[in-house]
Design an enzyme around this catalytic site. Structure first.
Site, mmCIF file in Angstrom:
data_model
loop_
_atom_site.group_PDB
_atom_site.id
_atom_site.type_symbol
_atom_site.label_atom_id
_atom_site.label_comp_id
_atom_site.label_asym_id
_atom_site.label_seq_id
_atom_site.Cartn_x
_atom_site.Cartn_y
_atom_site.Cartn_z
ATOM 1 N NE ARG A 1 42.074 7.734 160.928
ATOM 2 C CZ ARG A 1 43.352 7.532 161.269
ATOM 3 N NH1 ARG A 1 44.330 7.925 160.468
ATOM 4 N NH2 ARG A 1 43.647 6.924 162.401
ATOM 5 C CB SER B 1 48.127 7.752 159.580
ATOM 6 O OG SER B 1 48.500 9.058 159.887
ATOM 7 C CE LYS C 1 51.872 10.916 159.611
ATOM 8 N NZ LYS C 1 51.031 11.544 160.653
ATOM 9 C CG ASP D 1 48.416 10.796 157.022
ATOM 10 O OD1 ASP D 1 47.699 9.899 157.482
ATOM 11 O OD2 ASP D 1 49.070 11.575 157.742
ATOM 12 C CG HIS E 1 56.699 6.746 164.254
ATOM 13 N ND1 HIS E 1 56.469 8.090 164.067
ATOM 14 C CD2 HIS E 1 55.544 6.229 164.735
ATOM 15 C CE1 HIS E 1 55.221 8.362 164.408
ATOM 16 N NE2 HIS E 1 54.631 7.251 164.821
#
Lengths: 447, 447
Positions: B173, B188, B192, B166, B87
């Site tokens: 947010r 978050s 995921k 999320d 990621h």
């Protein structure tokens, strides 16, 4: 929201970063929120950011301005002279409004007093007034103006027209853990007080176990913020820091406090109640231009008790608001509570501490207070203390009597009240009732 | 809400006071919020309190756990071997996923990759994949499992089933100025990624003008938080801090980046792209137990490019997802953009700085990105750089070419791009692409 001049997210972010907001930004937020153009979830994020990063005195004044102008500001220009009110941050046994308002009004200073109800451990002036059979605090604006014109005094509840933005914000703060913020508290207080049509204001900012501000430093900060806001609005404002580490006087509970107030107005009130009452009343008389100094105002306050003018004003105003004057004149005619239970000491010695918060909560459980806004209160319930800090008690000697109509609440109340006093051989440091004065020149130690 | 075990206001107050919350309290908040039992305004107050007072690593892990378990966790137990994903925290010109995923898969490590779309200055892998005609990222869970079984690789978009809490929290947010919080970002991301069915994770945490974390200290903190969460879930996690003070490679924009990725997979990619790609791929191969060390993994990554296995994997996976393989094999067959505009330097010298955020925003304005989630992106639009930091340019020499179908955006883009580079006589401090590695043992300077 295409036609918005400001972006709510940017304003929240600015406060999140600890940067001061402009008056226009705060006004945009409050106005848009009141107009349902900003949702609760943005306002609560703003409130938490303000809680944690603070609002400076300009921001607090801007918040006050916006909330004040969300509703009507009462026009009392038909009343000559300076209109002066007093506000207390609340405590246990705080019946001062009931005593000083008639004193000050009888000295020629108009007192437009809009009060609130009790919540949690703290009592409210409206509940006390309503313990007098027939007393009506829900009056129209026209009637409000008429009563003050006639008596130099009016005792009313807050209407929907006064600072509606504050009402909405307060409800949101209550459910988002953003109540105990000094600038938010100050804005809430001052927006309602400034709406009354006052020219000057005296503030009784309490600290200690029975107050909202447990420590004196927070109380100082709140007092300074309140005075700063008042002065920014051109209203002369004087605050006193007073001690709430024991209940004020001996009576806690709505009618019990009215009864003690009557004693005070007849000149036989407890010393601690009278000391603060005369100071606050004297200051109001001074701010109302009816005395040349606070000391002279205090003298006039004493005179108003001694010559009966204050008591007469009290009788008149109770009658004007529809209250039953016979119980004011003869308090013993008031209906009897079902249960009176003496509470005795588990040890002997001098009382050195009173858990004043606990006493407020015990009074609530006996029926005198409310846990949430929707609850009803019992006018008869409460606590009569027979001793206070510095008083000597023997083992098994009665130091208080509970008044309640709720039999099921008695055992717990007795147990908790016994635990709410601390004893020792002697009292090392007597409590000082009044510690500081805060005015536009700053903070001063009292005496 | 009488049957609630916890009181949301008390939890918000606790976080407001800076006290750590228990796992159960956080889980109560997230579960109740997802079940519509806690309103947005309480959650936003909690988010702001968390933003300002922080969440420790246990709290961040509890938040991740609650959001992860708000949806499904993909079961990839039918796939043998350790599944590893990567990621990136996002940047400008970041096409690394498109290159390293086929490399790693071709080396025998299953890569279950669920990606997001671009927003603001930052591009998204899904948008890049969808610039390939026919490429379908919206697949069912069964198809997801089938594709990874067949190819050791799947490239999919997030579904409603993955971490729905999320998704709701992120939306809140976004409108309450609580996005840029390291533990909230980390929760978050990790909720995921952990839902994908991975066994290990490599993280590319970017810092600099084109990254979400502008300064390296924030990036370090984010990397440490991400690794700590991964390890608390028993997933081996290694993060690298990489430099986003200039775009990655030369291509910015969806198809332009796919085209550059093809060059990379053919062994003719830019050095900066390949350096990070091989490191991340090598680390994934190592974590997938197909190499005994990261260095050996890096060698295998190089081999996969050289022997054509990675490119073949790319062709296969594009075909499996319905993409047009002909443009992968012959990128020149891709439809032509309407306008290609050369941008020349206003001075001469060595490029010492690139405003990478500005370049991301210029690319967005040319059509390649989106301002809000609802916007469409133009696959053809973007910027091709001809020079990067350290490169010499003469006055009026072309250093970049704009690609757009929006004629009206050209003038502004040219002006802004000219202003986005800084020149000097020489480059004092060449950029270091990779600065740190963070693993369970802590943070280490890279090389």
């Amino acid at each position: 929201m295409p036609n918005m001049k400001y972006n709510p997210v940017s304003i929240i972010r600015k406060k999140r970063e600890g940067d001061p907001l402009t008056k226009e930004e705060i006004q945009f937020l409050i106005q848009s929120y009141t107009a349902d153009q900003i949702p609760d979830y943005q306002m609560s994020a703003f409130l938490m950011a303000s809680f944690l990063n603070g609002l400076n005195s300009d921001e607090a004044a801007a918040l006050t301005y916006s909330m004040l102008h969300s509703g009507i500001i009462v026009d009392l220009s038909h009343i000559s002279g300076k209109k002066v009110d007093k506000h207390s941050t609340g405590g246990v046994g705080d019946k001062l409004s009931l005593i000083l308002a008639p004193i000050v009004a009888s000295c020629g200073v108009p007192v437009p007093m809009i009060s609130g109800r009790g919540l949690g451990h703290s009592g409210g002036t409206l509940d006390k007034l309503e313990s007098i059979p027939g007393f009506n605090v829900d009056i129209t604006l026209d009637r409000y103006k008429e009563i003050i014109k006639k008596h130099n005094l009016v005792l009313a509840g807050q209407t929907e027209e006064i600072a509606p933005a504050d009402k909405r914000l307060y409800s949101l703060r209550d459910v988002t853990a953003t109540v105990e913020s000094i600038p938010l508290i100050a804005g809430s207080i001052m927006s309602k007080k400034l709406a009354e049509g006052i020219d000057a204001l005296v503030l009784d900012v309490k600290f200690g176990s029975g107050a909202f501000m447990k420590n004196i430093d927070d109380a100082k900060e709140l007092a300074e913020t309140l005075v700063s806001i008042g002065e920014q609005f051109g209203k002369e404002t004087i605050a006193y820091l007073t001690n709430m580490n024991q209940p004020l006087g001996y009576a806690i509970g709505n009618w019990l406090e009215v009864k003690e107030s009557i004693d005070c107005l007849k000149g036989i009130g407890p010393d601690d109640v009278m000391e603060i009452t005369h100071l606050l009343a004297g200051t109001m008389i001074y701010l109302g231009n009816k005395a040349d100094s606070i000391d002279e105002g205090i003298e006039m306050s004493h005179d108003a008790i001694e010559n009966g003018a204050a008591f007469q004003k009290w009788v008149d105003i109770v009658e004007e608001h529809g209250g039953d004057v016979s119980v004011i004149k003869n308090p013993d005619q008031y209906p009897n509570v079902k249960f009176k239970v003496d509470v005795s000491s588990i040890g002997s010695g001098v009382i050195t501490k009173m858990d004043t918060y606990a006493m407020g909560m015990i009074s609530l459980e006996l029926g005198a207070g409310r846990r949430s806004k929707e609850d009803d209160v019992d006018p008869q319930a409460g606590i009569m203390l027979h001793k206070k800090i510095g008083g000597k008690v023997e083992r098994d000697e009665t130091f208080a009597t509970l008044y309640t109509n709720k039999e099921e609440s008695i055992d717990e109340a007795v147990k908790n009240l016994k635990a709410a006093i601390e004893l020792a051989d002697e009292l090392q440091n007597p409590l000082k009732s009044i510690t500081h004065r805060v005015d536009k020149d700053g903070i001063h130690e009292y005496q």
